[in-house]
Design a protein around this motif. Sequence first.
Motif, PDB file in Angstrom:
ATOM      1  N   MET A   1       1.207  -1.037   0.285  1.00  0.00           N
ATOM      2  CA  MET A   1      -0.012  -0.021   0.113  1.00  0.00           C
ATOM      3  C   MET A   1       0.767   1.020   0.406  1.00  0.00           C
ATOM      4  SD  MET A   1      -2.757   1.671   2.960  1.00  0.00           S
ATOM      5  CE  MET A   1      -3.673  -0.401   2.685  1.00  0.00           C
ATOM      6  N   ASP A   2       0.613   2.197  -1.002  1.00  0.00           N
ATOM      7  CA  ASP A   2       1.369   3.413  -1.217  1.00  0.00           C
ATOM      8  C   ASP A   2       0.278   4.160  -0.255  1.00  0.00           C
ATOM      9  OD1 ASP A   2       3.935   2.290  -2.918  1.00  0.00           O
ATOM     10  OD2 ASP A   2       2.917   2.837  -4.742  1.00  0.00           O
ATOM     11  N   LEU A   3       1.073   4.882   0.813  1.00  0.00           N
ATOM     12  CA  LEU A   3       0.885   6.340   1.562  1.00  0.00           C
ATOM     13  C   LEU A   3       0.841   7.426   0.156  1.00  0.00           C
ATOM     14  CD1 LEU A   3      -0.243   7.564   4.088  1.00  0.00           C
ATOM     15  CD2 LEU A   3       1.978   7.221   4.743  1.00  0.00           C
ATOM     16  N   ASP A   4       0.241   8.123   0.277  1.00  0.00           N
ATOM     17  CA  ASP A   4      -0.242   9.313  -0.538  1.00  0.00           C
ATOM     18  C   ASP A   4      -0.448  10.556   0.359  1.00  0.00           C
ATOM     19  OD1 ASP A   4      -0.301   8.494  -3.347  1.00  0.00           O
ATOM     20  OD2 ASP A   4      -1.982   7.770  -3.333  1.00  0.00           O
ATOM     21  N   VAL A   5       0.224  11.207  -0.004  1.00  0.00           N
ATOM     22  CA  VAL A   5       0.813  12.368   1.266  1.00  0.00           C
ATOM     23  C   VAL A   5       0.347  13.893   0.261  1.00  0.00           C
ATOM     24  CG1 VAL A   5       2.281  14.053   2.417  1.00  0.00           C
ATOM     25  CG2 VAL A   5       2.976  11.466   2.005  1.00  0.00           C
ATOM     26  N   ASN A   6      -0.339  14.959   0.644  1.00  0.00           N
ATOM     27  CA  ASN A   6      -0.851  16.577  -0.009  1.00  0.00           C
ATOM     28  C   ASN A   6       0.351  17.041   0.774  1.00  0.00           C
ATOM     29  OD1 ASN A   6      -2.600  15.541  -1.923  1.00  0.00           O
ATOM     30  ND2 ASN A   6      -4.269  15.484   0.214  1.00  0.00           N
ATOM     31  N   ILE A   7       0.921  17.503  -0.197  1.00  0.00           N
ATOM     32  CA  ILE A   7       1.534  19.145   0.188  1.00  0.00           C
ATOM     33  C   ILE A   7       1.246  20.169   0.068  1.00  0.00           C
ATOM     34  CG2 ILE A   7       4.248  17.274   0.992  1.00  0.00           C
ATOM     35  CD1 ILE A   7       5.406  18.730  -1.347  1.00  0.00           C
ATOM     36  N   GLU A   8       1.837  21.481   0.196  1.00  0.00           N
ATOM     37  CA  GLU A   8       1.476  22.265  -0.228  1.00  0.00           C
ATOM     38  C   GLU A   8       3.043  23.255  -0.677  1.00  0.00           C
ATOM     39  OE1 GLU A   8       0.696  26.998   1.517  1.00  0.00           O
ATOM     40  OE2 GLU A   8      -1.136  25.741   1.748  1.00  0.00           O
ATOM     41  N   CYS A   9       2.539  23.875  -2.326  1.00  0.00           N
ATOM     42  CA  CYS A   9       3.516  24.614  -2.884  1.00  0.00           C
ATOM     43  C   CYS A   9       3.744  25.665  -2.578  1.00  0.00           C
ATOM     44  CB  CYS A   9       3.082  24.163  -4.156  1.00  0.00           C
ATOM     45  SG  CYS A   9       4.159  25.817  -5.581  1.00  0.00           S
ATOM     46  N   PRO A  10       4.531  25.823  -2.572  1.00  0.00           N
ATOM     47  CA  PRO A  10       5.642  27.043  -1.302  1.00  0.00           C
ATOM     48  C   PRO A  10       5.354  28.450  -3.076  1.00  0.00           C
ATOM     49  CG  PRO A  10       7.788  25.823  -2.424  1.00  0.00           C
ATOM     50  CD  PRO A  10       6.118  24.591  -2.135  1.00  0.00           C
ATOM     51  N   GLY A  11       5.382  27.699  -3.764  1.00  0.00           N
ATOM     52  CA  GLY A  11       5.226  29.051  -4.757  1.00  0.00           C
ATOM     53  C   GLY A  11       4.001  29.522  -4.835  1.00  0.00           C
ATOM     54  N   CYS A  12       2.573  28.606  -5.316  1.00  0.00           N
ATOM     55  CA  CYS A  12       1.309  28.623  -5.457  1.00  0.00           C
ATOM     56  C   CYS A  12       0.209  28.292  -4.393  1.00  0.00           C
ATOM     57  CB  CYS A  12       0.794  27.665  -7.060  1.00  0.00           C
ATOM     58  SG  CYS A  12       1.070  26.911  -7.185  1.00  0.00           S
ATOM     59  N   LYS A  13       0.918  27.491  -3.510  1.00  0.00           N
ATOM     60  CA  LYS A  13      -0.200  27.206  -2.338  1.00  0.00           C
ATOM     61  C   LYS A  13      -0.657  26.181  -3.056  1.00  0.00           C
ATOM     62  CE  LYS A  13       1.906  30.481  -0.229  1.00  0.00           C
ATOM     63  NZ  LYS A  13       3.485  29.972   0.647  1.00  0.00           N
ATOM     64  N   ARG A  14      -0.892  25.956  -3.720  1.00  0.00           N
ATOM     65  CA  ARG A  14      -2.173  24.942  -4.112  1.00  0.00           C
ATOM     66  C   ARG A  14      -1.313  22.941  -3.777  1.00  0.00           C
ATOM     67  NH1 ARG A  14      -3.536  25.134 -10.319  1.00  0.00           N
ATOM     68  NH2 ARG A  14      -4.898  27.214 -10.442  1.00  0.00           N
ATOM     69  N   LYS A  15      -2.455  22.561  -2.868  1.00  0.00           N
ATOM     70  CA  LYS A  15      -2.031  20.909  -2.630  1.00  0.00           C
ATOM     71  C   LYS A  15      -1.215  20.397  -3.802  1.00  0.00           C
ATOM     72  CE  LYS A  15      -3.356  22.163   1.410  1.00  0.00           C
ATOM     73  NZ  LYS A  15      -2.410  22.209   2.552  1.00  0.00           N
ATOM     74  N   ILE A  16      -0.596  19.421  -3.889  1.00  0.00           N
ATOM     75  CA  ILE A  16       0.051  18.078  -4.745  1.00  0.00           C
ATOM     76  C   ILE A  16      -0.031  16.921  -3.755  1.00  0.00           C
ATOM     77  CG2 ILE A  16       2.290  18.119  -5.999  1.00  0.00           C
ATOM     78  CD1 ILE A  16       3.445  20.652  -5.875  1.00  0.00           C
ATOM     79  N   SER A  17      -0.217  15.929  -4.573  1.00  0.00           N
ATOM     80  CA  SER A  17      -0.270  14.955  -3.568  1.00  0.00           C
ATOM     81  C   SER A  17       1.189  14.127  -4.697  1.00  0.00           C
ATOM     82  CB  SER A  17      -1.759  14.264  -3.945  1.00  0.00           C
ATOM     83  OG  SER A  17      -1.621  12.591  -3.972  1.00  0.00           O
ATOM     84  N   ILE A  18       1.567  13.713  -3.719  1.00  0.00           N
ATOM     85  CA  ILE A  18       2.814  12.706  -4.209  1.00  0.00           C
ATOM     86  C   ILE A  18       3.167  11.363  -2.877  1.00  0.00           C
ATOM     87  CG2 ILE A  18       4.197  14.699  -4.603  1.00  0.00           C
ATOM     88  CD1 ILE A  18       6.080  14.150  -2.174  1.00  0.00           C
ATOM     89  N   LYS A  19       3.519  10.573  -3.213  1.00  0.00           N
ATOM     90  CA  LYS A  19       4.487   9.199  -2.439  1.00  0.00           C
ATOM     91  C   LYS A  19       5.086   9.421  -1.655  1.00  0.00           C
ATOM     92  CE  LYS A  19       1.707   6.589  -5.569  1.00  0.00           C
ATOM     93  NZ  LYS A  19       0.536   6.671  -4.924  1.00  0.00           N
ATOM     94  N   ALA A  20       4.790   8.989  -0.493  1.00  0.00           N
ATOM     95  CA  ALA A  20       5.336   9.324   0.941  1.00  0.00           C
ATOM     96  C   ALA A  20       6.715   8.608   0.766  1.00  0.00           C
ATOM     97  CB  ALA A  20       4.530   8.172   2.200  1.00  0.00           C
ATOM     98  N   LYS A  21       7.410   7.236  -0.126  1.00  0.00           N
ATOM     99  CA  LYS A  21       8.463   7.505  -0.591  1.00  0.00           C
ATOM    100  C   LYS A  21       9.740   8.183  -1.476  1.00  0.00           C
ATOM    101  CE  LYS A  21       6.996   3.863  -3.640  1.00  0.00           C
ATOM    102  NZ  LYS A  21       6.538   2.494  -4.370  1.00  0.00           N
ATOM    103  N   GLU A  22       8.685   8.641  -1.978  1.00  0.00           N
ATOM    104  CA  GLU A  22       9.449   9.968  -2.932  1.00  0.00           C
ATOM    105  C   GLU A  22      10.407  11.325  -1.632  1.00  0.00           C
ATOM    106  OE1 GLU A  22       6.775  11.005  -6.052  1.00  0.00           O
ATOM    107  OE2 GLU A  22       6.694   9.196  -6.774  1.00  0.00           O
ATOM    108  N   MET A  23       9.675  11.332  -0.544  1.00  0.00           N
ATOM    109  CA  MET A  23      10.137  12.008   0.181  1.00  0.00           C
ATOM    110  C   MET A  23      11.393  12.069   0.893  1.00  0.00           C
ATOM    111  SD  MET A  23       5.918  13.425   1.586  1.00  0.00           S
ATOM    112  CE  MET A  23       6.683  14.816   2.105  1.00  0.00           C
ATOM    113  N   VAL A  24      12.370  11.812  -0.218  1.00  0.00           N
ATOM    114  CA  VAL A  24      13.480  11.319   0.312  1.00  0.00           C
ATOM    115  C   VAL A  24      14.128  12.830   0.761  1.00  0.00           C
ATOM    116  CG1 VAL A  24      15.633  10.166  -0.259  1.00  0.00           C
ATOM    117  CG2 VAL A  24      13.380   9.396  -0.713  1.00  0.00           C
ATOM    118  N   PRO A  25      14.878  13.676   1.866  1.00  0.00           N
ATOM    119  CA  PRO A  25      15.621  14.360   2.073  1.00  0.00           C
ATOM    120  C   PRO A  25      16.407  14.351   0.899  1.00  0.00           C
ATOM    121  CG  PRO A  25      15.831  12.794   3.997  1.00  0.00           C
ATOM    122  CD  PRO A  25      15.417  12.592   3.152  1.00  0.00           C
TER     123      PRO A  25
END
Length: 64
Positions: A1-25
């Motif tokens: 099961m892939d965990l989707d995470v909604n983040i806010e774009c710092p530019g346009c403030k829209r919500k972006i859905s990405i996979k948690a496993k893509e959130m690598v430092p």
Amino acid sequence: MDLDVNIECPGCKRKISIKAKEMVPGRKKICPNCKAEITFSGDDGRKAQKALDDLEKSMKNLFK
């Protein structure tokens, strides 16, 4: 099961859905709306994804 995470774009403030496993430092994501570059730092999203995967495996083992 892939965990989707909604983040806010710092530019346009829209919500972006990405996979948690893509959130690598150090990894970057480009906003599909305004093309702003989002760089991940701090907590590693892969840890949350692994925890979710471990939970899913444990739940399946309960019903075997």
